[in-house]
Design a protein around this motif. Structure first.
Motif, PDB file in Angstrom:
ATOM      1  N   GLY A  84       0.829  -1.199   0.000  1.00  0.00           N
ATOM      2  CA  GLY A  84       0.000   0.000   0.000  1.00  0.00           C
ATOM      3  C   GLY A  84       0.868   1.255   0.000  1.00  0.00           C
ATOM      4  N   ARG A  85       0.631   2.126  -0.980  1.00  0.00           N
ATOM      5  CA  ARG A  85       1.461   3.327  -1.112  1.00  0.00           C
ATOM      6  C   ARG A  85       1.218   4.314   0.019  1.00  0.00           C
ATOM      7  N   ARG A  86      -0.024   4.450   0.454  1.00  0.00           N
ATOM      8  CA  ARG A  86      -0.289   5.351   1.577  1.00  0.00           C
ATOM      9  C   ARG A  86       0.298   4.793   2.864  1.00  0.00           C
ATOM     10  N   THR A  87       0.213   3.487   3.038  1.00  0.00           N
ATOM     11  CA  THR A  87       0.756   2.858   4.247  1.00  0.00           C
ATOM     12  C   THR A  87       2.250   3.109   4.365  1.00  0.00           C
ATOM     13  N   ILE A  88       2.975   2.890   3.282  1.00  0.00           N
ATOM     14  CA  ILE A  88       4.428   3.051   3.365  1.00  0.00           C
ATOM     15  C   ILE A  88       4.807   4.530   3.437  1.00  0.00           C
ATOM     16  N   LEU A  89       3.961   5.394   2.876  1.00  0.00           N
ATOM     17  CA  LEU A  89       4.200   6.840   2.997  1.00  0.00           C
ATOM     18  C   LEU A  89       4.137   7.267   4.458  1.00  0.00           C
ATOM     19  N   LEU A  90       3.125   6.796   5.170  1.00  0.00           N
ATOM     20  CA  LEU A  90       2.968   7.168   6.583  1.00  0.00           C
ATOM     21  C   LEU A  90       4.065   6.549   7.440  1.00  0.00           C
ATOM     22  N   ALA A  91       4.442   5.304   7.140  1.00  0.00           N
ATOM     23  CA  ALA A  91       5.528   4.667   7.892  1.00  0.00           C
ATOM     24  C   ALA A  91       6.837   5.416   7.677  1.00  0.00           C
ATOM     25  N   GLY A  92       7.109   5.787   6.437  1.00  0.00           N
ATOM     26  CA  GLY A  92       8.329   6.529   6.142  1.00  0.00           C
ATOM     27  C   GLY A  92       8.357   7.895   6.794  1.00  0.00           C
ATOM     28  N   ALA A  93       7.202   8.565   6.822  1.00  0.00           N
ATOM     29  CA  ALA A  93       7.131   9.880   7.460  1.00  0.00           C
ATOM     30  C   ALA A  93       7.441   9.778   8.946  1.00  0.00           C
ATOM     31  N   THR A  94       6.964   8.714   9.590  1.00  0.00           N
ATOM     32  CA  THR A  94       7.239   8.520  11.018  1.00  0.00           C
ATOM     33  C   THR A  94       8.734   8.333  11.270  1.00  0.00           C
ATOM     34  N   VAL A  95       9.359   7.475  10.477  1.00  0.00           N
ATOM     35  CA  VAL A  95      10.797   7.233  10.625  1.00  0.00           C
ATOM     36  C   VAL A  95      11.581   8.507  10.353  1.00  0.00           C
TER      37      VAL A  95
END
Length: 499
Positions: A84-95
């Motif tokens: 999921g592109r939104r899922t990995i976007l949010l995970a990356g933003a957190t990191v």
């Protein structure tokens, strides 16, 4: 059926207000990731006084971020297509946010390097997922081209405006502020993204091939490190060992991709002349832009004696031209054709770099302003066309992986620009006299010796001239290649023609 009736019967694919608000949210991580490529150029002198890094640590503070992004972009683009592109976007933003806070308060150079590495891991998820989501937000081709142009303008403009924002922050706060500013922006992204951005994952794709992931990372990182090490220290056992490991891993990676039904890197894309020219052009352009930004920032501060804010203000003309021509890059491509648009853009970028050769130890600001502004025109056009070609080259379910390839070329070019052009300038600088490893360290250690400092500044300018000329040469060579092989057929989904 009349044309009017056909138009009424055709489905409306135009994007609504929510899609444009979604684009605005996607621009936040793009701006931050691209800014963090260049924001340290101005902060480095202040950071050096505080943390006292060695010459090698200074280069790693600058390089490790781009190296890890380059090594992980293809993997993260493919991963986003699957989970999921939104899922990995949010995970990356957190990191990215956590790493930014760690970098802001780093007590030593080693901790800062580690934080920058973690930022690179987070940043590698943000770029391909954000650009790939545009294909979901904007099904209409012309609106999608406009959205890609805006996305690219913020990506390319962020790299140019990074030193400007950094200069303003450094004028009022400590060097860690250039990282801490990321945190509130990413909090806005984490709140709004679930409300405005659609989730997209490709159910037809199989699981990620983990051996390919390991081989891609294990090939890119040692290979780039070997180039950096050779440029700085010459050929030795360490450089040869790294080059051998990297080359072997990349050969195995390419062989594996040819056998897989769903490869991590679709090598067939490079059979398209337009795609290959786009990737080569983005690598050459980012390489020269990184060298120009890095060397001019040092020249403005350590040679001409300007403070970070004054140096940042002088970077505004290039930031403006990069932004304007990124937004309008698609229009240039439609007017000239993709082939000629690449050629013209690369020549303009080379001309701008050559004009900057007018800088000296005692003047040349006018040459810098004119040259950087003209180079910005070429950079802006190149970056937009590359992004558009990448998205148009594959079906929507593989957009993340294709974008990963194009963004890898940006990051690899940035890393190579710092490693090769930065190290070439340092080599020429050190050959000019008995100086410290860098101009900043020389000024710090020999403040009382005006004669030695004058010679050091002259030697740095000579090194900058050699590196800028080399960057211009790379751009012109890529322009010749684009002219010779860039007249391939129309890419799928492209709105521009070759001429």
């Amino acid at each position: 059926m009349t044309n009017l009736e056909a138009a009424r019967a055709a489905p409306d694919t135009s994007a609504g207000r929510r899609a444009w608000f979604g684009l605005a949210v996607l621009l936040l991580p793009v701006l931050l990731v691209s800014m963090d490529m260049s924001v340290l150029f101005l902060a480095l002198p202040t950071l050096t006084d505080d943390l006292d890094p060695t010459a090698a640590q200074q280069l790693w503070i600058l390089d490790i971020y781009g190296f890890l992004i380059a090594g992980l972009l293809i993997t993260m683009g493919n991963l986003g297509d699957r989970i999921g592109r939104r899922t990995i976007l949010l995970a990356g933003a957190t990191v990215f946010g956590i790493a930014s806070a760690l970098a802001a308060f780093a007590p030593s150079a080693a901790v800062l390097i580690a934080a920058r590495a973690l930022m690179g891991i987070g940043g590698a998820t943000l770029l391909p997922s954000s650009l790939a989501l545009i294909s979901n937000l904007f099904p209409d081709q012309r609106q999608r081209s406009t959205a890609i142009g805006v996305w690219t303008a913020f990506f390319a403009g962020g790299s140019a405006v990074g030193p400007i924002i950094g200069g303003v922050l450094l004028h009022h706060f400590w060097w860690g502020s250039v990282f801490l500013i990321n945190v509130p922006v990413l909090l806005v992204l984490l709140v709004l993204a679930p409300l405005l951005l659609p989730e997209h994952r490709a159910a037809a794709l199989g699981p990620l091939d983990l051996p390919s992931v390991a081989l891609s990372i294990g090939g890119i990182l040692p290979a780039v490190y070997a180039v950096k090490h050779i440029a700085e220290y010459g050929i030795d056992i360490e450089a040869l060992g790294s080059a051998l490991v990297g080359t072997a891993a990349l050969i195995l990676f390419v062989r594996r991709q040819r056998r897989l039904a769903e490869p991590l890197l679709d090598l067939a894309l490079f059979a398209r002349a337009r795609f290959s020219v786009a990737i080569g052009s983005s690598t050459a352009a980012m390489m020269s832009l990184a060298g120009l930004s890095y060397l001019s920032s040092i020249w403005l501060q350590s040679v001409t004696g300007r403070d970070p804010l004054q140096a940042a203000v002088l970077g505004i003309p290039m930031a403006v031209t990069v932004f304007i021509f990124s937004v309008n890059g698609s229009a240039v491509g439609r007017a000239l054709g993709v082939r000629w648009a690449f050629v013209v853009a690369l020549v303009l970028a080379a001309l701008g770099n050559l004009l900057v050769l007018g800088i000296g130890a005692d003047g040349g600001v006018g040459w810098y302003l004119a040259g950087s502004a003209i180079a910005g025109i070429g950079y802006g056009i190149v970056f937009t066309l590359v992004s558009e070609v990448a998205v148009a080259s594959v079906p929507p379910e593989r957009a993340g992986s294709a974008v990963g390839i194009s963004e890898t070329s940006f990051e690899l070019g940035n890393a190579l620009g710092l490693a090769l052009l930065g190290s070439l300038a340092a080599l020429v600088f050190r050959s000019g006299g008995e100086f410290a490893p860098t101009l900043g360290e020389t000024i710090q250690h020999y403040r009382a010796d005006s004669g030695l400092l004058a010679a050091a500044r002259e030697s740095f300018v000579t090194g900058a001239h050699v590196s800028l000329a080399a960057g211009a040469g790379v751009l012109l060579l890529m322009g010749v290649i684009a002219f010779a092989v860039g007249s391939g057929g129309r890419s799928a989904g492209s709105t521009t023609s070759d001429r």
